[in-house]
Design an enzyme around this catalytic site. Structure first.
Site, PDB file in Angstrom:
ATOM      1  N   ASP A  13       0.860  -1.185   0.000  1.00 58.64           N
ATOM      2  CA  ASP A  13       0.000   0.000   0.000  1.00 58.64           C
ATOM      3  C   ASP A  13       0.896   1.235   0.000  1.00 58.64           C
ATOM      4  O   ASP A  13       1.582   1.527   0.981  1.00 58.64           O
ATOM      5  CB  ASP A  13      -0.889  -0.025   1.245  1.00 58.64           C
ATOM      6  CG  ASP A  13      -1.937   1.080   1.247  1.00 58.64           C
ATOM      7  OD1 ASP A  13      -1.753   2.075   0.537  1.00 58.64           O
ATOM      8  OD2 ASP A  13      -2.939   0.944   1.983  1.00 58.64           O
ATOM      9  N   HIS A  14       0.863   1.972  -1.102  1.00 61.65           N
ATOM     10  CA  HIS A  14       1.777   3.111  -1.246  1.00 61.65           C
ATOM     11  C   HIS A  14       1.420   4.270  -0.324  1.00 61.65           C
ATOM     12  O   HIS A  14       2.207   5.197  -0.158  1.00 61.65           O
ATOM     13  CB  HIS A  14       1.784   3.588  -2.697  1.00 61.65           C
ATOM     14  CG  HIS A  14       3.077   4.226  -3.110  1.00 61.65           C
ATOM     15  ND1 HIS A  14       4.117   4.448  -2.241  1.00 61.65           N
ATOM     16  CD2 HIS A  14       3.506   4.689  -4.310  1.00 61.65           C
ATOM     17  CE1 HIS A  14       5.118   5.023  -2.868  1.00 61.65           C
ATOM     18  NE2 HIS A  14       4.777   5.183  -4.127  1.00 61.65           N
ATOM     19  N   ARG A  15       0.237   4.240   0.284  1.00 56.60           N
ATOM     20  CA  ARG A  15      -0.106   5.273   1.260  1.00 56.60           C
ATOM     21  C   ARG A  15       0.695   5.095   2.546  1.00 56.60           C
ATOM     22  O   ARG A  15       0.894   6.055   3.295  1.00 56.60           O
ATOM     23  CB  ARG A  15      -1.601   5.216   1.588  1.00 56.60           C
ATOM     24  CG  ARG A  15      -2.531   5.495   0.424  1.00 56.60           C
ATOM     25  CD  ARG A  15      -3.964   5.228   0.801  1.00 56.60           C
ATOM     26  NE  ARG A  15      -4.173   3.839   1.210  1.00 56.60           N
ATOM     27  CZ  ARG A  15      -5.329   3.361   1.654  1.00 56.60           C
ATOM     28  NH1 ARG A  15      -6.381   4.154   1.738  1.00 56.60           N
ATOM     29  NH2 ARG A  15      -5.442   2.089   2.000  1.00 56.60           N
ATOM     30  N   ILE A  70       3.620   2.559   2.753  1.00 59.92           N
ATOM     31  CA  ILE A  70       4.984   2.121   2.477  1.00 59.92           C
ATOM     32  C   ILE A  70       5.469   2.785   1.198  1.00 59.92           C
ATOM     33  O   ILE A  70       4.783   2.729   0.166  1.00 59.92           O
ATOM     34  CB  ILE A  70       5.037   0.589   2.335  1.00 59.92           C
ATOM     35  CG1 ILE A  70       4.450  -0.088   3.580  1.00 59.92           C
ATOM     36  CG2 ILE A  70       6.455   0.107   2.080  1.00 59.92           C
ATOM     37  CD1 ILE A  70       4.237  -1.583   3.425  1.00 59.92           C
TER      38      ILE A  70
END
Length: 619
Positions: free
Chosen positions: A588-590, A592
């Protein structure tokens, strides 16, 4: 500014490091009358779309840019003939007609100034308009001559005609004070106005209505102001509903024309329960658009789709005033962008068709738990192409499908690919496999991978976390429960090895075998598939070189493992055969970022390359 001619040059405010920003729409025309902070042009950078507001009110004298061009900070946009002279003349006319309070003559009076009433644009005392700091007894902000007070707090800059003792049109308040203070800073490059415009895009602001229904009626003191947005800003056309009954008609708005203007006034006139202000966090009955809530003949606004619509802030605000769902408006602007004219055309078409003939929804009904703002998938009769057979989905597929869909559309997935040298690990596993079998344990590569993931999660606790429901906080888990995808005849299930950090390699292998057997037999309990903090999806027994696993929400990462293969690796001056295991980490780019994900997979590969440490006893 050309003082003699009353001309003001409006330039591009400070945009930071952006240069040569594309102009995708010009929102005004020569000869058009505008108010302070009215949007002039829409600019589009690589990351955002924004409207540039006017710093003054008046008549557009000349436009110095064109649609499709580019601008940078400080470039001249338009020349505006200031409305100061018109306001001064209107104030004198109202004074001669016998109006009492609320309108000051060209010289300005202390009484009018102390109340923050309309003042002459020619004097410093009149610069503090309605709702400015002068209304609290403090000096008005210098240079704010074009404020709402000077305009008489009406949509077209007409003077207020209130009388002493009469109820005031609730237009003076903190919202205008904030707006006036922002405009007072326009001696600088205009960053305040530009920033306030940026904050409006997709923010869910709505035009609230006066306490009493009807257009043109005066609101009692303390009542919510018509057109005041949830963020404390005054929406266009707000002053129309707040005009006193004795003044000009309140049906006119800042952008009204023909039938569209009537719709805007009617929408603004609808009563709204509560305080007259709405925000995105309120109940569905009042969220999104006050106008739409009061217009049952208009389709309801699809909020997720509205926030992603290809339209500028001013168009969004205009659409909300009319109660228009932007997902149903076909954009005719640059790159399919929705413009003001598109919104007007939609409203006129809807009115012409009648309330009974509502347009067809632009989206298909999505699966439960999934957003409903996506384009409809075409319905096709496959039998026209040849023989077909229809089989129902399994119970597991019906449950997992919507969850996978929701995870994919709600979580920004990124996948980090890496490789691990497991040559030594396979040698160690081969040596221990026979003794493990004698103890009734099948020592598979997955057991080593789970043990290695535990060490990686201990090293990088962010990967073992979750976002809370608000998305504003991170929940760091002190436990490590590792789920693994198990392929069964009925579909994919994810049993969970609980407290994997407290188990050695043999105990992990034992539990993997037991849970896999129960999964294939369909005897898993609900508690054995819940509480996972990290998931592993291994396709090594089937094949493949890499894939993008879907995150098992609300987790923030999942590891995909493909089939290992012997590859030549250049080592010590020569190529040597090594057993290489492909790894695919979706995250999850939010939560990591890419660097953290790369460090995680690098650490995991190094851990798998040292199998002796994985076989150590757990303290």
């Amino acid at each position: 500014m050309n003082a003699a001619a009353g001309l003001v040059e409006v330039r591009v405010p400070d945009m930071g490091n952006f240069k040569d920003v594309a102009i995708i729409d010009v929102l005004v025309k020569p000869g058009e009358k505008i108010e302070p902070e009215a949007p002039l042009v829409t600019l589009e950078t690589e990351k955002a779309t924004m409207d540039v507001p006017s710093t003054v009110g008046g008549v557009v004298e000349k436009i110095h840019i064109a649609k499709g061009g580019t601008v940078s900070t400080g470039d001249l946009i338009v020349t505006v003939r200031s409305e100061g002279a018109a306001v001064e003349g209107a104030a004198g006319e109202a004074s001669a007609g016998g109006s009492a309070a609320g309108v000051a003559t060209a010289g300005g009076s202390p009484d009018a100034e102390s109340r923050g009433g309309a003042g002459s644009a020619g004097g410093a005392g009149a610069a503090g308009g309605a709702g400015s700091s002068s209304s609290t007894g403090r000096p008005g902000a210098a240079g704010s001559a074009g404020s709402f007070g000077a305009a008489g707090a009406t949509a077209a800059g007409r003077p207020s005609q209130t009388t002493p003792g009469a109820p005031q049109a609730a237009f003076v308040g903190p919202a205008q004070a904030t707006s006036t203070s922002a405009r007072a800073a326009r001696g600088a490059p205009g960053t305040a106005q530009f920033a306030s415009t940026l904050g409006q895009s997709g923010s869910g602001q709505t035009a609230s209505a006066p306490a009493q229904p009807g257009v043109g009626g005066a609101a009692p003191p303390g009542a919510p102001t018509a057109g005041t947005a949830s963020g404390g800003r005054t929406a266009p056309g707000a002053s129309a509903a707040g005009a006193p009954s004795g003044g000009p008609s309140g049906a006119a708005s800042a952008r009204s024309d023909g039938a569209t203007g009537g719709q805007a006034a009617a929408a603004s006139a609808q009563p709204v329960a509560g305080s007259g202000q709405t925000s995105a966090g309120q109940s569905p009955a009042h969220s999104g658009n006050g106008a739409g809530a009061g217009r049952p003949d208009l389709p309801p606004i699809n909020e997720p789709g509205f926030s992603r619509a290809h339209a500028g802030p001013s168009v969004r605000r205009f659409a909300r005033e009319l109660g228009v769902d932007l997902t149903q408006v076909k954009g005719g602007g640059f790159k399919g962008r929705v413009t003001h004219d598109d919104v007007k055309a939609f409203v006129k078409k809807f009115l012409a068709a009648g309330a009974g003939a509502k347009p067809a929804p632009a989206v298909a009904k999505s699966a439960p738990g999934a957003p409903s703002s996506f384009p409809a998938v075409p319905v096709i009769d496959f039998s026209q192409f040849g023989p077909i057979e229809t089989k129902p989905l399994s119970r597991i597929q019906k449950i997992s499908g919507p969850r996978l869909h929701a995870s994919w559309v709600n979580i920004p997935h990124v996948t980090q690919f890496d490789e691990a040298d497991i040559t030594e690990l396979e040698d160690v596993r081969t040596q221990l496999k026979q003794s493990a079998l004698q103890a009734g344990i099948k020592l598979t590569p997955l057991a080593f991978i789970v043990r290695a993931c535990v060490r990686a999660l201990q090293e990088f606790p962010l990967v073992n976390s979750s976002l809370d429901p608000t998305g504003a906080n991170l929940v760091l888990k002190k436990y490590i429960h590792v789920g693994f995808a198990a392929d069964t005849p009925n579909g994919l299930v994810v049993p969970v090895v609980r407290d994997a950090n407290r188990k050695d390699i043999y105990e992990i292998a034992r539990q993997l075998g037991e849970l896999s057997e129960k999964a294939r037999a369909g005897k898993l309990l609900a508690g054995e598939m819940q509480g996972g903090s990290f998931t592993i999806s291994s396709l090594g027994g089937i094949g493949g070189t890499a894939f993008t696993p879907i995150i098992n929400a609300p987790e923030v990462a999942i590891l995909g493992v493909s089939r290992s293969a012997m590859k030549p690796v250049f080592r010590d001056g020569a190529f040597v055969p090594r057993l290489i295991l492909p790894l695919s980490l979706s995250y999850d780019h939010r939560v990591i970022d890419g660097a953290s994900a790369a460090r995680f997979t690098t650490f995991l590969a190094q851990t798998l390359a040292d199998p002796r440490a994985l076989t150590e006893a757990v303290p």
